[in-house]
Design a protein around this motif. Structure first.
Motif, PDB file in Angstrom:
ATOM      1  N   ILE A 111      42.521  97.467  61.777  1.00  0.00           N
ATOM      2  CA  ILE A 111      42.669  98.943  62.767  1.00  0.00           C
ATOM      3  C   ILE A 111      43.335  97.691  63.781  1.00  0.00           C
ATOM      4  N   SER A 112      43.856  98.514  64.670  1.00  0.00           N
ATOM      5  CA  SER A 112      44.530  98.753  65.584  1.00  0.00           C
ATOM      6  C   SER A 112      44.908  99.537  66.431  1.00  0.00           C
ATOM      7  N   PRO A 113      44.890 100.062  67.525  1.00  0.00           N
ATOM      8  CA  PRO A 113      45.018  98.443  68.613  1.00  0.00           C
ATOM      9  C   PRO A 113      43.588  98.105  69.045  1.00  0.00           C
ATOM     10  N   ASP A 114      43.550  96.898  69.600  1.00  0.00           N
ATOM     11  CA  ASP A 114      41.999  96.404  70.017  1.00  0.00           C
ATOM     12  C   ASP A 114      41.713  97.806  70.355  1.00  0.00           C
ATOM     13  N   ALA A 115      41.581  98.992  71.013  1.00  0.00           N
ATOM     14  CA  ALA A 115      40.829  99.759  71.274  1.00  0.00           C
ATOM     15  C   ALA A 115      40.280 100.856  70.427  1.00  0.00           C
ATOM     16  N   CYS A 116      40.443 100.415  69.016  1.00  0.00           N
ATOM     17  CA  CYS A 116      40.237 101.455  68.604  1.00  0.00           C
ATOM     18  C   CYS A 116      39.626 100.486  67.296  1.00  0.00           C
ATOM     19  N   VAL A 117      39.919  99.404  67.505  1.00  0.00           N
ATOM     20  CA  VAL A 117      38.508  98.461  66.671  1.00  0.00           C
ATOM     21  C   VAL A 117      37.259  98.693  67.445  1.00  0.00           C
ATOM     22  N   ARG A 118      37.129  98.776  68.448  1.00  0.00           N
ATOM     23  CA  ARG A 118      35.760  98.459  69.290  1.00  0.00           C
ATOM     24  C   ARG A 118      34.972 100.398  69.420  1.00  0.00           C
ATOM     25  N   ALA A 119      35.805 100.662  69.097  1.00  0.00           N
ATOM     26  CA  ALA A 119      35.420 102.298  69.374  1.00  0.00           C
ATOM     27  C   ALA A 119      33.811 102.252  68.252  1.00  0.00           C
ATOM     28  N   ASN A 120      33.149 103.308  68.684  1.00  0.00           N
ATOM     29  CA  ASN A 120      31.922 103.765  67.874  1.00  0.00           C
ATOM     30  C   ASN A 120      31.360 104.406  68.191  1.00  0.00           C
ATOM     31  N   ALA A 121      31.760 105.688  68.568  1.00  0.00           N
ATOM     32  CA  ALA A 121      31.616 106.882  68.627  1.00  0.00           C
ATOM     33  C   ALA A 121      33.530 108.622  68.773  1.00  0.00           C
ATOM     34  N   VAL A 122      33.075 108.630  68.051  1.00  0.00           N
ATOM     35  CA  VAL A 122      34.427 110.080  68.074  1.00  0.00           C
ATOM     36  C   VAL A 122      34.370 111.178  67.971  1.00  0.00           C
ATOM     37  N   VAL A 123      35.225 111.507  68.998  1.00  0.00           N
ATOM     38  CA  VAL A 123      35.170 112.695  69.756  1.00  0.00           C
ATOM     39  C   VAL A 123      36.422 113.729  69.197  1.00  0.00           C
ATOM     40  N   PRO A 124      35.872 115.146  68.972  1.00  0.00           N
ATOM     41  CA  PRO A 124      37.003 115.254  68.718  1.00  0.00           C
ATOM     42  C   PRO A 124      37.705 116.105  70.126  1.00  0.00           C
ATOM     43  N   LEU A 125      39.042 116.636  69.981  1.00  0.00           N
ATOM     44  CA  LEU A 125      39.525 116.954  71.265  1.00  0.00           C
ATOM     45  C   LEU A 125      40.078 118.349  71.222  1.00  0.00           C
ATOM     46  N   SER A 126      39.973 119.157  70.455  1.00  0.00           N
ATOM     47  CA  SER A 126      40.493 120.143  70.883  1.00  0.00           C
ATOM     48  C   SER A 126      38.814 121.030  70.576  1.00  0.00           C
ATOM     49  N   THR A 127      39.379 122.112  71.178  1.00  0.00           N
ATOM     50  CA  THR A 127      38.431 122.885  72.294  1.00  0.00           C
ATOM     51  C   THR A 127      38.375 124.502  70.762  1.00  0.00           C
ATOM     52  N   ALA A 128      37.785 124.788  71.577  1.00  0.00           N
ATOM     53  CA  ALA A 128      36.884 125.970  70.326  1.00  0.00           C
ATOM     54  C   ALA A 128      38.382 126.913  70.150  1.00  0.00           C
ATOM     55  N   ASP A 129      38.574 127.438  70.502  1.00  0.00           N
ATOM     56  CA  ASP A 129      40.153 128.181  70.962  1.00  0.00           C
ATOM     57  C   ASP A 129      41.224 127.201  70.646  1.00  0.00           C
ATOM     58  N   GLY A 130      41.257 126.337  70.327  1.00  0.00           N
ATOM     59  CA  GLY A 130      42.777 125.277  70.049  1.00  0.00           C
ATOM     60  C   GLY A 130      42.909 124.946  70.687  1.00  0.00           C
ATOM     61  N   ASP A 131      42.820 124.645  72.255  1.00  0.00           N
ATOM     62  CA  ASP A 131      43.990 124.112  73.415  1.00  0.00           C
ATOM     63  C   ASP A 131      42.954 122.247  73.563  1.00  0.00           C
ATOM     64  N   GLU A 132      43.767 121.340  73.851  1.00  0.00           N
ATOM     65  CA  GLU A 132      43.460 120.955  74.320  1.00  0.00           C
ATOM     66  C   GLU A 132      42.693 120.387  75.166  1.00  0.00           C
ATOM     67  N   PRO A 133      41.800 119.553  75.759  1.00  0.00           N
ATOM     68  CA  PRO A 133      41.155 119.836  77.274  1.00  0.00           C
ATOM     69  C   PRO A 133      41.754 118.452  77.848  1.00  0.00           C
ATOM     70  N   ALA A 134      42.969 118.904  78.538  1.00  0.00           N
ATOM     71  CA  ALA A 134      43.881 117.724  78.946  1.00  0.00           C
ATOM     72  C   ALA A 134      43.220 116.997  80.531  1.00  0.00           C
ATOM     73  N   ASN A 135      41.765 117.378  81.240  1.00  0.00           N
ATOM     74  CA  ASN A 135      41.776 116.761  81.938  1.00  0.00           C
ATOM     75  C   ASN A 135      40.157 116.771  81.366  1.00  0.00           C
ATOM     76  N   SER A 136      39.939 116.587  80.404  1.00  0.00           N
ATOM     77  CA  SER A 136      38.585 115.821  80.079  1.00  0.00           C
ATOM     78  C   SER A 136      38.176 114.697  79.839  1.00  0.00           C
ATOM     79  N   PRO A 137      37.274 114.317  80.823  1.00  0.00           N
ATOM     80  CA  PRO A 137      36.613 113.195  81.206  1.00  0.00           C
ATOM     81  C   PRO A 137      37.098 112.215  79.523  1.00  0.00           C
ATOM     82  N   VAL A 138      37.320 112.694  78.365  1.00  0.00           N
ATOM     83  CA  VAL A 138      36.846 111.125  77.153  1.00  0.00           C
ATOM     84  C   VAL A 138      38.853 110.987  77.559  1.00  0.00           C
ATOM     85  N   VAL A 139      39.311 112.482  77.139  1.00  0.00           N
ATOM     86  CA  VAL A 139      40.497 112.320  77.039  1.00  0.00           C
ATOM     87  C   VAL A 139      40.704 111.150  78.381  1.00  0.00           C
ATOM     88  N   ALA A 140      40.706 110.992  79.016  1.00  0.00           N
ATOM     89  CA  ALA A 140      41.064 110.018  80.372  1.00  0.00           C
ATOM     90  C   ALA A 140      40.763 108.734  80.577  1.00  0.00           C
TER      91      ALA A 140
END
Length: 171
Positions: A126-155
């Motif tokens: 797996i690459s990059p290292d950030a992906c290797v260390r991940a232990n949770a998956v968070v879907p980025l799309s919202t119910a209306d299909g828009d991406e939450p650009a200001n989400s803390p997860v995205v940041a």
């Protein structure tokens, strides 16, 4: 070989018979009853599925719908990391029962198992290292299909693949 009237007549009869068989086949398919709906899978009482391989494959099957081996392997790695960090594998028998009873795709399930196996045996890195260390998956799309650009997860995300953020959280 010359076409005699007898050979022409035999060909015409053969073509007419073939057309009749084809018409009967189409009519048979059109009038056959629809396939019965898949019954929900019955989970035997007390069944516990806590195999890291099967539970990680379930996570891959549910989250990685794109035909992307890197995505599938990253989901597998993330699920295995989560199991390791929690010091246990949860019972995934209800999820497996749901997966195999509603529109089960054997090819996709096998691809999920292959990704888990590749991560476990180290044949896919797996690459990059950030992906290797991940232990949770968070879907980025919202119910209306828009991406939450200001989400803390995205940041916080260092690893985003196919609208899924792979993050490292402390247990």
């Amino acid at each position: 070989m010359p076409l005699t009237p007898r050979i022409k007549r035999s060909c015409q009869i053969g073509i007419a018979a073939l057309a009749c068989f084809a018409a009967l086949a189409v009519a048979g398919i059109a009038t056959s009853p629809d396939a019965p709906a898949a019954e929900p899978a019955h989970v035997p009482e007390g069944l516990v599925v806590a195999s890291p391989r099967v539970c990680a494959a379930l996570a891959v099957y549910e989250l990685a719908s794109a035909d992307d081996f890197g995505l599938r392997a990253t989901v597998a790695s993330t699920a295995l990391n989560a199991f390791r960090d929690a010091d246990r594998v949860p019972d995934c028998s209800p999820g497996v029962a749901r997966a195999v009873s509603a529109g089960f795709e054997p090819r996709r399930w096998q691809a999920s198992l292959d990704a888990v196996d590749a991560v476990i045996n180290g044949s896919f890195m797996i690459s990059p290292d950030a992906c290797v260390r991940a232990n949770a998956v968070v879907p980025l799309s919202t119910a209306d299909g828009d991406e939450p650009a200001n989400s803390p997860v995205v940041a916080r995300s260092q690893c985003v693949i196919s609208n899924l953020a792979f993050v490292e959280v402390t247990p």
